[in-house]
Design an enzyme around this catalytic site. Structure first.
Site, short mmCIF file in Angstrom:
data_model
loop_
_atom_site.label_atom_id
_atom_site.label_comp_id
_atom_site.label_asym_id
_atom_site.label_seq_id
_atom_site.Cartn_x
_atom_site.Cartn_y
_atom_site.Cartn_z
N SER A 1 63.63 2.25 -96.97
CA SER A 1 63.85 1.32 -95.85
C SER A 1 62.50 1.12 -95.12
CB SER A 1 64.95 1.86 -94.95
OG SER A 1 65.41 0.86 -94.08
N GLU B 1 72.46 -5.73 -100.94
CA GLU B 1 71.95 -5.58 -99.58
C GLU B 1 71.17 -6.80 -99.08
OE1 GLU B 1 68.73 -2.89 -98.74
OE2 GLU B 1 68.46 -2.37 -100.84
N HIS C 1 72.09 -0.54 -99.51
CA HIS C 1 70.78 -0.11 -99.01
C HIS C 1 70.56 1.39 -99.31
CE1 HIS C 1 67.28 -0.61 -96.49
NE2 HIS C 1 67.70 0.16 -95.52
#
Lengths: 302, 302
Positions: A148, A243, A273
């Site tokens: 991320s 995602e 994710h």
């Protein structure tokens, strides 16, 4: 269809999304507590011990698989927009990847926004990397790894090191990177129905909390879609098919390839994710981690 | 005066107290997230690996110090009023105690109230203990260990086993036990100024959430001040000098002694609730854990 065990991650994400949207005034402490649940999908990996150390003055949890070569280090940068998440949320994930790679991992507790605006996060990662070199670790036996926002920091840290003329690590792993602070990817629209966690208001708040108006959303260190990626070591990028941040990965892979970097790109079919969080719980997570280890292990110096 | 490092626990408790009192309507998910921070005072113990198992059908994290005798098991029951807390909040604490004892620890994720009213928590602990016996573990090499509500469950589990005619474990460790559901201890008043976490409304809500009106506050299994403690194995009870629940420990120690049980009682000078959480961070925590290990180790079968 993903198996039932893999649904755990999507369900967790949906529960966060519901709670955050039900309470738009949620304070930062509560948001952080919610995201601390991020460790839940990952089961404890067997055969790993831990300790708490500092590298370049930055606190970290060190993951030491019992059979690992302690000279090989994954500098792990957790996700959470640079605002939430911690070494605790990602300890088990980092340890699974370390085991699969035959290395140790150092999960940094870098400073968070908004208290410490960007680029404090990258500065901490750079300081930790330099600290490792000072401790005698060889650059070719270090990789940066993140997910991320941490998946972007894993790359921007190496961009910073390149600009500072420091010897670069051997490789980079970037899981579901989030770097497009303009939120302009096609999947932001195309995957709005399949995404379990991210929505545009959440991401807009994350951008604000990280940059605090002090860095432009097109700053090349914050937004790697504007960065010069040439000269970077091999990069493994992954993104979940479902995602909204999928195309941060797609475009990063493309740009890195165009800059002459050796890039491997994986789309996790029907995955959300950072689907690697499912390690130990679902075959989809275990296999994703195995693929990272199989890619990364041979790229680290013996 | 406690050292600066020991203040970390009191500060954490005060921050929870402030947040909970600022939001009396706080939902149970958020309360649980707040208490998940309980792991923060404890630093990762070195040389311990983990896995996730079930015992008698109850999920648990197993702590395996690398040199420990795997035949010696601490059945660890976490605190949190039977309503909050988890195997994750107490993993590091349990692992420190396991190391100090030369044993493994099984940190149970027993069912929580109000979804699972009392005595589901004790039933799960009994099931796990019976599961261990079925797996071939010797009763004289098992101890029950717990803190706060888990410190009471560590005793009430053995009371239940005695009533069921099951061979009892070798010893019990009860850190800052919370069992007086009438909240009648002198320290509830005397320590109101020095206590960092507990206040009467918080405890009243905890009682409600655990008993759900289905068990009396004077039920002998829920409130051990009404229990017959005769025939129990040696018990080590600790309480923080500054905590409002201090006299749950004081009175339990007295009652157990009167019932002919071999009791050791420790007051942690100038300490808060479950000061053992400071293990790895403050000398006060490390020494408290060392005393538990020194007491418990010789009481477990070789």
């Amino acid at each position: 269809m993903p198996g039932k065990d893999a649904e755990f991650l999507a369900e967790l994400y949906r529960s966060w999304n519901r709670r955050i949207n039900a309470n738009p005034e949620m304070d930062i402490d509560t948001q952080r507590d919610v995201f601390e649940e991020w460790h839940l999908p990952t089961r404890e990996p067997t055969g790993v011990t831990y300790d708490e150390v500092t590298a370049g003055g930055v606190p970290a949890i060190r993951c030491l698989p019992v059979d690992a070569d302690t000279g090989r280090v994954l500098l792990f940068l957790h996700g959470g927009g640079g605002v939430v998440g911690s070494a605790h949320t990602h300890r088990k994930l980092a340890a699974h990847i370390a085991k699969a790679t035959g290395a140790t991992a150092l999960v940094l507790d870098y400073r968070l926004g908004p208290e410490s605006p960007f680029p404090a996060q990258v500065e901490d990662a750079v300081a930790a990397y330099r600290g490792l070199l000072e401790q005698g670790y060889a650059p070719n036996r270090i990789a940066t790894v993140g997910d991320s926002a941490g998946g972007a920091f894993a790359i921007s840290t190496v961009v910073s090191l390149r600009e500072q003329g420091v010897q670069l690590p051997a490789a980079i792993v970037s899981m579901s990177p989030y770097t497009d602070m303009e939120l302009s990817g096609d999947a932001m629209v195309d995957n709005a129905e399949t995404e379990a966690l991210v929505d545009r208001p959440l991401m807009e708040n994350m951008v604000l909390a990280l940059l605090v108006g002090q860095t432009e959303v097109t700053d090349p260190l914050a937004n790697l879609l504007y960065a010069d990626l040439s000269g970077l070591p091999p990069i493994f990028i992954t993104a979940g098919e479902l995602e909204m941040l999928r195309d941060d990965g797609t475009r990063l892979a493309e740009l890195a390839g165009e800059a002459g970097v050796d890039v491997t790109f994986e789309i996790g079919k029907e995955m959300q994710h950072v689907y690697q969080f499912l390690a130990g719980r679902a075959v989809e997570g275990d296999e994703a981690v195995e693929r990272i280890g199989a890619w990364l292990g041979p790229r680290l110096g013996p």
